[in-house]
Write an enzyme that holds these catalytic residues in place. Structure first.
Site, PDB file in Angstrom:
ATOM      1  NE  ARG A  48      18.180 -48.158  13.528  1.00  0.00           N
ATOM      2  CZ  ARG A  48      18.257 -48.813  12.362  1.00  0.00           C
ATOM      3  NH1 ARG A  48      17.258 -48.770  11.500  1.00  0.00           N
ATOM      4  NH2 ARG A  48      19.318 -49.517  12.064  1.00  0.00           N
ATOM      5  CE1 TYR A  99      10.228 -26.799  26.099  1.00  0.00           C
ATOM      6  CE2 TYR A  99      11.165 -27.691  24.093  1.00  0.00           C
ATOM      7  CZ  TYR A  99      11.112 -27.634  25.470  1.00  0.00           C
ATOM      8  OH  TYR A  99      11.958 -28.417  26.212  1.00  0.00           O
ATOM      9  CG  ASP A 109       4.227 -28.393  21.446  1.00  0.00           C
ATOM     10  OD1 ASP A 109       3.576 -29.049  22.286  1.00  0.00           O
ATOM     11  OD2 ASP A 109       5.425 -28.062  21.618  1.00  0.00           O
ATOM     12  CE  LYS A 158       8.356 -31.292  29.304  1.00  0.00           C
ATOM     13  NZ  LYS A 158       8.301 -30.339  28.213  1.00  0.00           N
TER      14      LYS A 158
END
Ligand SMILES: *Cc1c(COP(=O)(O)O)cnc(C)c1O
Length: 386
Positions: free
Chosen positions: A58, A110, A183, A208
Site C-alpha cells: 500500500r 479542471y 497541473d 491522459k
C-alpha cells in the site's frame, strides 16, 4: 529503497528516454521490459529489518519505480510519486497542507478538482480563493505573506486553455513563502517543464497523455524539494493508500514509451484544425494557445516548446444548440469526456460540468488523437447544422 527517484545521469533526449524507458534492463532476467511485482508484502530479515526497504505494497511497489524515474527525468524533478488517479495526486497536495492555510487557485480550472476543493478542502479548513490566474497582477494582490502556502496553476487550463505565466507567478509566490504546484496534464512533460520555470510540484493525470490509450486511470506528482510538504504528500499516499495497481503501472509505462510520437501528432492536428476552423463562418471563436489571436499565445510561446497541446475548444456562432448538434453528428470524433488518448474526443463541456460552470454553453471541447488530420476536419465540418 531510496525515496529519491531522480536519474539525472541519463544523458539522452526525452524521445530516447521514453522509447527505452531510460534504458533499464531487469538485472535478474535481462528482460528489456521491467517485471510486474504483484506481491503485497515483503519478508523481514532475521535482524528484524527490511533489507530492501519494501514492507507492504500500500505504501510502495517496485513496479512504480521505472515510471517514477522516467517522470523525474522528463520533468527534471527530484522525486516522483504515482497515484491511483490524477485526482488522488492533486488532492494529496492539498491534504499535505494544514487547516488555516491560504491557497490561490484558478477561477477556471479542471472542474472535478474545483468541486473537490469547494466540497471537501474548505470544510477541512483550507482557505481557498479562486482568482484569474492569467493575470499576474491579480495573483500579486491576492498573495498573503506567511499565510498563503500554495498557488495552484493549471496551464493550459480546462476548458478555455488559458495560459498562466509559471515563471512570474512562481517568483511572486516564493517571495511570500508559498509554493507553486502546476497541473501540467494538458502540456505534458514534453511541451512544458514547470519545475525548470520555478514551480515546486508538477501534477499529471497519467490517465491522459502519459498513458494515452484511454485504458488506465492514474496520476503522478513530481517534486523539486524533499521538504516538509513533500514528506507529508508521501505520507498521504502511503497511509491513505491511493496507489495504482502494479498492472496499471506497467500498462502506463508501455503507453509512455510512445508519448513523444502521440503528442507530436496531436499538437500538429490541433494546430491545423484550430487554424482551419478559425476561418469558418459557423465558428465564433477557436480557443487554442497556438493561435496568434489567442490571449495567452505570447506566454505560451515562452513556456511551451514543440507544440501547444492537443486540446482546443470551439465556440459555435449559432450557440448551444449548434454545439450539441455537432457533437451529435460527428462520426470520427467520439462523444465522450476525457482527453489525451489516441482516439479523438468531442464534448459539449457545459453539459459535463453542470450548474455553476463558467464554461460557455456554445463551447465544444475537443481532444485531438492521432487519426488523419484531414479526415478529422472533414468529419467536424460535415457535422455542422445546415
Ligand atoms: C483528467 C484530469 C484530471 C483528473 O485526473 P483523473 O486521472 O481523471 O483523476 C486533473 N486535471 C486535468 C487537467 C485533467 O484533464
Amino acid at each position: 529503497m531510496s525515496s529519491n527517484n531522480s536519474n539525472k545521469a541519463y544523458p539522452y533526449t526525452a524521445a530516447t528516454a521514453l522509447a527505452q524507458s531510460l534504458g533499464n534492463i531487469d538485472t535478474t532476467t535481462q528482460a528489456v521490459v521491467p517485471p510486474i511485482h504483484v506481491a503485497t508484502t515483503y519478508l523481514r530479515g532475521k535482524d528484524n529489518s527490511y533489507p530492501t526497504g519494501l514492507i507492504y505494497s500500500r505504501a510502495d511497489n517496485p513496479t512504480y519505480k521505472p515510471v517514477e524515474a522516467l517522470l523525474c527525468q522528463l520533468e527534471n524533478g527530484r522525486d516522483a510519486l504515482l497515484f491511483s488517479s490524477g485526482m488522488a495526486a492533486a488532492t494529496a497536495v492539498f491534504q499535505g497542507l494544514r487547516p488555516g492555510d491560504h491557497v490561490l487557485a484558478p477561477k477556471v480550472m479542471y472542474w472535478a478538482l474545483r468541486n473537490w476543493l469547494l466540497n471537501f478542502a474548505t470544510d477541512w479548513g483550507l482557505v481557498i480563493e479562486f482568482i484569474d490566474m492569467t493575470d499576474v497582477a491579480a495573483v500579486q494582490t491576492h498573495l498573503q505573506p506567511q499565510r498563503t502556502k500554495l498557488v495552484w496553476l493549471e496551464t493550459p487550463g480546462n476548458p478555455l486553455w488559458s495560459i498562466s505565466d509559471i515563471k512570474a507567478i512562481s517568483k511572486l509566490a516564493h517571495a511570500v513563502g508559498a509554493q507553486v504546484a502546476v497541473d501540467s496534464t494538458c502540456a505534458t512533460p514534453l511541451l512544458s517543464r514547470p519545475l525548470e520555470l520555478g514551480a515546486d510540484i508538477v501534477m499529471h493525470s497519467a490517465t491522459k497523455y502519459l498513458n494515452g490509450h484511454s485504458d488506465v486511470i492514474s496520476g503522478a506528482l513530481i517534486g523539486k524539494h524533499d521538504d516538509a510538504l513533500w514528506q507529508r504528500i508521501r505520507a498521504v499516499r502511503a497511509q491513505g493508500g491511493a496507489v495504482p495497481s502494479p498492472h496499471d503501472a506497467a500498462q502506463l509505462l508501455r503507453g509512455m514509451r510512445t508519448m513523444h510520437l502521440r503528442v507530436r501528432e496531436a499538437c500538429q492536428t490541433a494546430q491545423f484544425i484550430a487554424e482551419q476552423l478559425e476561418q469558418h463562418p459557423a465558428v465564433a471563436e477557436v480557443l487554442y494557445p497556438g493561435l496568434p489571436s489567442f490571449a495567452g499565445h505570447e506566454i505560451a510561446k515562452q513556456q511551451m516548446t514543440g507544440g501547444f497541446g492537443g486540446m482546443l475548444s470551439v465556440r459555435l456562432a449559432d450557440g448551444a444548440s449548434a454545439a450539441i448538434h455537432v457533437a451529435a453528428h460527428t462520426k470520427l470524433w467520439k462523444r465522450a469526456t476525457s482527453l489525451g488518448g489516441v482516439e479523438s474526443l468531442i464534448e459539449h463541456r457545459a453539459s459535463v460540468e453542470g450548474a455553476g460552470t463558467p464554461c460557455p454553453d456554445d463551447l465544444l471541447r475537443m481532444s485531438c488523437g492521432i487519426e488523419d488530420a484531414y479526415e478529422l476536419l472533414e468529419d467536424f465540418l460535415q457535422a455542422l447544422p445546415r
